[in-house]
Write a protein that holds these residues in place. Sequence first.
Motif, short mmCIF file in Angstrom:
data_model
loop_
_atom_site.label_atom_id
_atom_site.label_comp_id
_atom_site.label_asym_id
_atom_site.label_seq_id
_atom_site.Cartn_x
_atom_site.Cartn_y
_atom_site.Cartn_z
N ASN A 25 4.04 1.67 -8.04
CA ASN A 25 3.48 3.07 -8.42
C ASN A 25 4.69 3.77 -8.48
OD1 ASN A 25 2.12 4.78 -9.68
ND2 ASN A 25 0.45 4.82 -8.10
N GLY B 191 2.43 -0.56 -11.15
CA GLY B 191 2.70 -2.39 -11.07
C GLY B 191 2.45 -2.70 -9.61
N ALA C 236 1.55 -2.18 0.44
CA ALA C 236 2.08 -1.27 -0.61
C ALA C 236 3.24 -0.20 -0.39
CB ALA C 236 0.80 -0.42 -1.19
N GLU C 237 3.20 0.10 0.70
CA GLU C 237 4.20 1.31 1.27
C GLU C 237 5.33 0.74 2.11
OE1 GLU C 237 1.86 4.60 3.17
OE2 GLU C 237 0.70 4.69 1.49
N GLY D 251 -6.74 3.55 -2.78
CA GLY D 251 -6.29 2.22 -3.23
C GLY D 251 -6.56 1.20 -2.29
N THR D 252 -6.83 1.14 -0.90
CA THR D 252 -7.00 0.00 -0.20
C THR D 252 -8.32 -0.16 0.02
OG1 THR D 252 -5.36 0.85 1.44
CG2 THR D 252 -6.82 -0.74 2.51
N LYS E 19 6.35 4.81 -5.12
CA LYS E 19 6.62 4.06 -4.03
C LYS E 19 8.37 3.73 -3.85
CE LYS E 19 2.62 3.82 -2.81
NZ LYS E 19 1.35 3.05 -3.27
N ASP F 235 -2.05 -5.12 3.36
CA ASP F 235 -1.74 -3.93 2.53
C ASP F 235 -0.10 -3.40 2.57
OD1 ASP F 235 -1.16 -1.82 0.91
OD2 ASP F 235 -3.29 -0.84 1.25
N SER G 198 2.87 -2.53 -3.79
CA SER G 198 2.77 -1.55 -4.99
C SER G 198 4.16 -1.08 -5.66
CB SER G 198 1.94 -0.44 -4.65
OG SER G 198 1.81 0.63 -5.67
N VAL H 60 -3.07 -2.11 7.19
CA VAL H 60 -2.04 -1.48 6.27
C VAL H 60 -1.00 -1.07 7.14
CG1 VAL H 60 -1.85 0.65 4.77
CG2 VAL H 60 -3.85 -0.37 5.32
N THR I 251 -5.75 5.37 5.51
CA THR I 251 -4.92 5.11 4.51
C THR I 251 -5.44 5.66 3.13
OG1 THR I 251 -4.48 2.81 3.54
CG2 THR I 251 -6.92 3.03 3.72
N PHE I 252 -4.86 5.21 2.03
CA PHE I 252 -5.07 5.81 0.72
C PHE I 252 -6.39 5.02 0.09
CE2 PHE I 252 -3.69 4.91 -3.96
CZ PHE I 252 -4.15 6.03 -4.54
N SER J 198 -1.05 -3.43 -10.72
CA SER J 198 -1.06 -2.36 -9.46
C SER J 198 -1.31 -3.15 -8.20
CB SER J 198 -2.05 -1.37 -9.92
OG SER J 198 -3.62 -1.92 -9.77
N GLY J 199 -1.01 -2.23 -7.34
CA GLY J 199 -1.28 -2.87 -5.82
C GLY J 199 -2.82 -2.93 -5.63
N THR J 200 -3.80 -1.94 -6.45
CA THR J 200 -5.25 -2.06 -6.17
C THR J 200 -5.71 -3.03 -6.71
OG1 THR J 200 -5.09 0.53 -6.39
CG2 THR J 200 -7.15 -0.56 -6.65
C1 LIG Z 1 -0.23 2.78 -3.40
C2 LIG Z 1 -1.21 2.21 -2.31
C3 LIG Z 1 -2.07 1.41 -2.86
C4 LIG Z 1 -2.44 1.33 -4.34
O1 LIG Z 1 -1.36 0.70 -5.18
P1 LIG Z 1 -1.48 1.00 -6.51
O2 LIG Z 1 -0.25 0.24 -7.20
O3 LIG Z 1 -1.17 2.47 -6.85
O4 LIG Z 1 -2.58 0.69 -7.13
C5 LIG Z 1 -2.83 0.78 -2.01
N1 LIG Z 1 -2.68 1.10 -0.74
C6 LIG Z 1 -1.83 1.67 -0.12
C7 LIG Z 1 -1.50 1.79 1.40
C8 LIG Z 1 -0.93 2.48 -0.99
O5 LIG Z 1 -0.01 3.35 -0.71
#
Ligand SMILES: *Cc1c(COP(=O)(O)O)cnc(C)c1O
Length: 380
Positions: A189, A199, A165-166, A88-89, A192, A163, A187, A137, A85-86, A59-61
């Motif tokens: 997910n 993943g 992820a997006e 997960g950051t 995404k 980050d 990420s 991010v 942010t989300f 995962s991104g996390t």
């Molecule tokens: C989705 C996301 C994450 C985490 O990614 P995961 O794969 O869902 O664990 C982290 N930071 C941001 C900004 C995200 O959008």
Amino acid sequence: MSLDKIWLSSPHMGGTERNYVTEAFDTNWVAPLGPNVTGFEKDLEAYQGENTHVAALSSGTAAIHLALIQAGVGPGDEVICQSFTFCGTTNPVQYLGATPILVDSEEQTWNMCPVALKEAVADRIAKGKKPKAILAVHLYGMPYRVEEIHAFAKANQIPVIEDSAEALGSTYKGQKCGTFGDYGILSFNGNKIITTSGGGAMVCPTKEVKDTTIFLATQARDEAPHYQHSQVGYNYRLSNISAGIGRGQMQVLDKHIALRRGMHHFYQELFNGIAGVRVHAAHDPAVFSNHWLSAIVVDPSLTGGISREDIRLALDKQHIESRPLWKPMHLQPLCKDFPYYGGKVAETLFENGLCLPSGSNLTEEDRGRIAVVVRGVFGL
Ligand SMILES: *Cc1c(COP(=O)(O)O)cnc(C)c1O
């Protein structure tokens, strides 16, 4: 007849994903390693650009967690984080017993404000602790202020965890997001821009960082015929099944970015001329956003009282999903006691902002339904 739901951002398969998954079954590579994992990493390295090294993770996390560990973050340390942010950051900072120091955004990119960042670092140092890392991010795929943030981090010798992820496929001055930081995070997910169902990955500047990341992600197993360990490890590698989906998705990534950008263009046209509604867009021609999610900000004092919620509820009635922007972490119960630097930029965006359906799989008919609702809300 009941209407099909229009989602904010749903998985969009390209067609070849199943071949890689079937191959994994046929060759019995049903494990968190195998040809798809290596192949997916190669595809990502080719995509991110020269001299990148990518480790595929669960995962991104997890990727952020392993980046923080390699940046030397431990109990009692402080990490500067973009507040808007989300979770997960910021959650991985808390896994390590460290404290997120939350920083506001600036108006144009909606990402980390360089002024608030400087203020935060100076104040933390004055209070006796130099932050161990900066977590910036690229929210909604919009690159953050790359030059300002990295120049400041370099001058102060603080590693940057990017980050992204997006922001897979977004660029600044032609360089891919994910390649600016000491560690870049992706990420995959389900929501995404491409997905492996779940993943993530770390984009590493060197082969050593990639090797360390994979070592930590596979329980930190030392070289030995038996299981030998001298440090704490994690079970964070990507499954060969998931990576097969990723290989198929890589073949359609650029096409899907073009389609997401097409959705963004659709919203710019739709809201063009509607006073008080601003579509989030690049402020600088050097910035290329993948427009993972298209978002608007609504100023009710200019719309004759129409609010973000009026639009959201009207869409919802027609089975169209939309969602307020991320609630800043400093306003989350989880993080309310952590230090915060900045003003009300992120808070105001949260109050007035809305993410709109942005998927690469939305049809002309879907766009028509969205347009009818929006025009209805504004009496057009
Ligand atoms: C989705 C996301 C994450 C985490 O990614 P995961 O794969 O869902 O664990 C982290 N930071 C941001 C900004 C995200 O959008």
